[in-house]
Design an enzyme around this catalytic site. Structure first.
Site, PDB file in Angstrom:
ATOM      1  N   ASP A  46      53.670  57.293  41.497  1.00 55.89           N
ATOM      2  CA  ASP A  46      55.100  57.071  41.323  1.00 55.89           C
ATOM      3  C   ASP A  46      55.382  56.321  40.012  1.00 55.89           C
ATOM      4  O   ASP A  46      54.725  55.312  39.725  1.00 55.89           O
ATOM      5  CB  ASP A  46      55.583  56.234  42.526  1.00 55.89           C
ATOM      6  CG  ASP A  46      57.084  56.144  42.621  1.00 55.89           C
ATOM      7  OD1 ASP A  46      57.723  57.186  42.789  1.00 55.89           O
ATOM      8  OD2 ASP A  46      57.612  55.010  42.539  1.00 55.89           O
TER       9      ASP A  46
ATOM     10  N   GLU B 156      35.004  58.323  40.826  1.00 51.19           N
ATOM     11  CA  GLU B 156      33.919  57.822  41.686  1.00 51.19           C
ATOM     12  C   GLU B 156      33.757  58.715  42.916  1.00 51.19           C
ATOM     13  O   GLU B 156      32.691  58.781  43.513  1.00 51.19           O
ATOM     14  CB  GLU B 156      34.232  56.405  42.214  1.00 51.19           C
ATOM     15  CG  GLU B 156      34.131  55.289  41.216  1.00 51.19           C
ATOM     16  CD  GLU B 156      34.721  53.981  41.795  1.00 51.19           C
ATOM     17  OE1 GLU B 156      34.871  53.860  43.037  1.00 51.19           O
ATOM     18  OE2 GLU B 156      35.050  53.092  40.977  1.00 51.19           O
TER      19      GLU B 156
HETATM   20  C1  NOJ Z   1      60.402  57.781  41.882  1.00 48.51           C
HETATM   21  C2  NOJ Z   1      60.557  58.418  43.210  1.00 48.51           C
HETATM   22  O1  NOJ Z   1      60.369  59.802  43.083  1.00 48.51           O
HETATM   23  C3  NOJ Z   1      61.928  58.043  43.716  1.00 48.51           C
HETATM   24  O2  NOJ Z   1      62.270  58.744  44.876  1.00 48.51           O
HETATM   25  C4  NOJ Z   1      61.965  56.560  43.943  1.00 48.51           C
HETATM   26  O3  NOJ Z   1      63.261  56.172  44.325  1.00 48.51           O
HETATM   27  C5  NOJ Z   1      61.566  55.809  42.687  1.00 48.51           C
HETATM   28  N1  NOJ Z   1      60.419  56.367  42.053  1.00 48.51           N
HETATM   29  C6  NOJ Z   1      61.224  54.396  43.010  1.00 48.51           C
HETATM   30  O4  NOJ Z   1      59.985  54.339  43.654  1.00 48.51           O
END
Ligand code: NOJ
Length: 570
Positions: free
Chosen positions: A216, A273
């Protein structure tokens, strides 16, 4: 689950399918999807023909951002199940040749994560430096002792979800950084203990048999060491809501710092790993950056291979208008920018984006446009990711204002809400579309079109969107030219005119592997086109996005119906 050593790896050859677990299948009767529901739908997914599932976050979470606020990285939220159910999901998916990719939310935790609770407890806490705490920026009047009215955040950064990226903690007198919700404080990856703990999280899941991670906002994990102010964006939309501070800035210092690449190499080393024949691990990154910055996230090892992300997600087609020339330019530019080792990938939709049928289709013919988009996604060179429901042509749902749940929708206004692309999967005609039992309210409303647009109905209809996806996935799997072949876009002319002219309304490309050749021709407009493909005489249409023709054709007079896409065997 084996690959010939010299063959492509699963994440190159395969197709990824994103499951948003809240919205896939409820089995517990609470109106929210769960892991047992994903298990129950594995046969559907195997039959569809996908190779891997990316699950949006399943960890224990207060759900302020629907799981992107993690309170415990090594467990499953009871809403979704437990670790035993997760293990069963991995085993059942693997038994069907389907890999599991988890969402690794590494930039921030929940404010309820024990580490943040401890960090916040005092300035002297052992975990204070696990997050990004700063004193208020001195305000006018501070010489006279300061007061709350003058208190200012440490810098000018804005949150993606509206307002400043800093929240003041009264008890300890400092601000902490959060580029999303205040409930999502950002980890300080520059602290070696944070990095070590977060790398152990990867090991925990790899040991449970997870095949890959989708990371993310990974370009944000390292910020400018001095936390300098971002400059204003001179091109910002003047009509942005007043609290959209983020939208008014150029994000020069709040992400994409040079040092981030070393951290991603560390993450990659942990994935490596666990690399073993037939058990290759895949690191995918969410990266929203311009091409030249984005491509660097593949890394560049001394031996000429990549040492960062296997697949930095390529979102470049998402914001484009539905125009052949724009799509072609983006694909060609991306192909030209890739180093030789780098494997491309394409994304047309996810849980943060307006559903593609609506975004590209607009007021035209969304379902026809969505079919052409599916053919493009599944025939370009590289790994495609399908977002759940795209295979049914699900459109962006209109959510009544009083049912908006998504934080940016609440804070910045309904147009920022992502709820409309997160509505429950439409399985069948029954009340609640087979997503949850009839007597519970699903967590988001289900659009009325589920009565006809559902998996069961489409399964029976040979010309449905679902059957188009099945055919595309099946044909791709069977055809090396499509899953691994070279890509080259072609200039074609409109054959109808006495003076043939270049045709900008279709996107035509060749895929070729070991003498096997496929031509893909996609009509982006609402009228028939008759095109001449230079240098090619005849071929056989193996698939039309209308699913109604397989025939020999002359390529100097090739007719494409409105919004039709075709694959031609040459
Ligand atoms: C990106 C994610 O795809 C989204 O849904 C989220 O709100 C933000 N990152 C924060 O984690």
């Amino acid at each position: 689950m084996t690959n010939h050593p010299s063959d492509l790896l699963w994440w190159q050859r395969g197709v990824i399918y994103q499951v948003y677990p809240r919205s896939f299948q409820d089995t517990t009767g609470n109106g929210v999807g769960d892991l047992e529901g994903v298990i129950q739908r594995l046969d559907y997914l195997a039959d569809l023909g996908v190779d891997a599932l990316w699950l949006s976050p399943i960890y224990p979470s207060p759900m302020a951002d629907f799981g992107y606020d993690v309170a415990d990285y090594c467990n499953v939220d009871p809403l979704f199940g437990d670790l035993a159910t997760f293990d069963r999901l991995v085993a059942e998916a693997h038994a069907r040749g389907i890999r599991i990719i988890l969402d690794y939310v590494l930039n921030h935790t929940s404010d309820q994560h024990p580490c943040f609770v401890e960090s916040r407890s005092s300035r002297d806490s052992a975990k204070r430096d696990w997050y990004i705490w700063r004193d208020p920026r001195p305000g006018e009047g501070d010489d006279e002792g300061g007061d709350d009215r003058q208190r200012r955040p440490p810098n000018n950064w804005g949150s993606f979800f509206g307002g400043p990226a800093w929240t003041f903690d009264e008890a300890t007198g400092q601000y902490y950084l959060h580029q999303f919700l205040p409930e999502q404080p950002e980890l300080n990856w520059r602290n070696p203990a944070v990095k070590a703990a977060m790398l152990d999280v990867i090991r925990f899941w790899m040991e449970r048999g997870v095949d890959g991670l989708r990371m993310d906002v990974v370009w944000l994990i390292i910020k400018d060491a001095d936390l300098r102010d971002n400059p204003p964006n001179p091109d910002a939309d003047p009509d942005l809501p007043p609290n959209d501070i983020h939208g008014r800035q150029l994000h020069v210092y709040s992400g994409d710092q040079e040092e981030v690449h070393a951290y991603i190499r560390d993450i990659r080393r942990v994935l490596d790993e666990y690399e073993a024949p037939g058990k290759e691990r895949c690191g995918i990154g969410e990266i929203y950056l311009p091409l030249a910055r984005w491509v660097r996230y593949y890394g560049a090892a001394a031996d000429g291979t990549g040492d960062e992300l296997h697949l930095p997600y390529n979102f470049r087609l998402i914001p484009l208008p539905w125009e052949a020339a724009a799509m072609r330019r983006s694909v060609d530019e991306m192909e030209a920018a890739l180093p030789p080792f780098a494997w491309p990938n394409y994304v047309l939709g996810n849980h943060d984006q307006v559903r593609l049928a609506t975004r590209y289709g607009g007021q035209r013919q969304p379902q026809l446009v969505a079919r052409t988009a599916a053919m493009m996604l599944l025939t370009l060179r590289g790994t495609p990711t399908i977002y759940y429901g795209e295979e049914l042509g699900m459109e962006q749902a209109q959510i009544p204002p009083d049912r908006i749940q998504d934080p940016p929708g609440v804070k910045l206004g309904p147009s920022y809400s992502r709820d409309g692309c997160r509505t429950p999967m439409q399985w069948r005609r029954d009340v609640n579309a087979g997503f949850c039992s009839a007597d519970v309210e699903p967590w988001l409303p289900i659009p009325g079109n589920f009565v006809s647009r559902n998996a069961a109905a489409q399964s029976e209809d040979p010309a449905s969107m679902l059957n188009l996806y099945r055919r595309l996935l099946h044909d791709r799997r069977q055809t090396p030219a499509l899953y691994r072949g070279h890509y080259r876009s072609l200039d074609v002319v409109e054959a109808r005119d006495t003076n043939p002219k270049a045709c900008d309304d279709c996107f035509v490309y060749l895929r070729e592997w070991n003498g096997e050749r496929r031509l893909v021709a996609l009509n982006f407009v609402d009228r028939s086109l008759e095109i001449d493909v230079p240098g090619e005489q005849t071929g056989r249409i193996t698939l039309s996005s209308y699913l109604d023709r397989e025939e020999n054709v002359d390529l100097d007079h090739l007719t494409l119906r409105p919004h039709e896409g075709i694959i031609v065997e040459l």
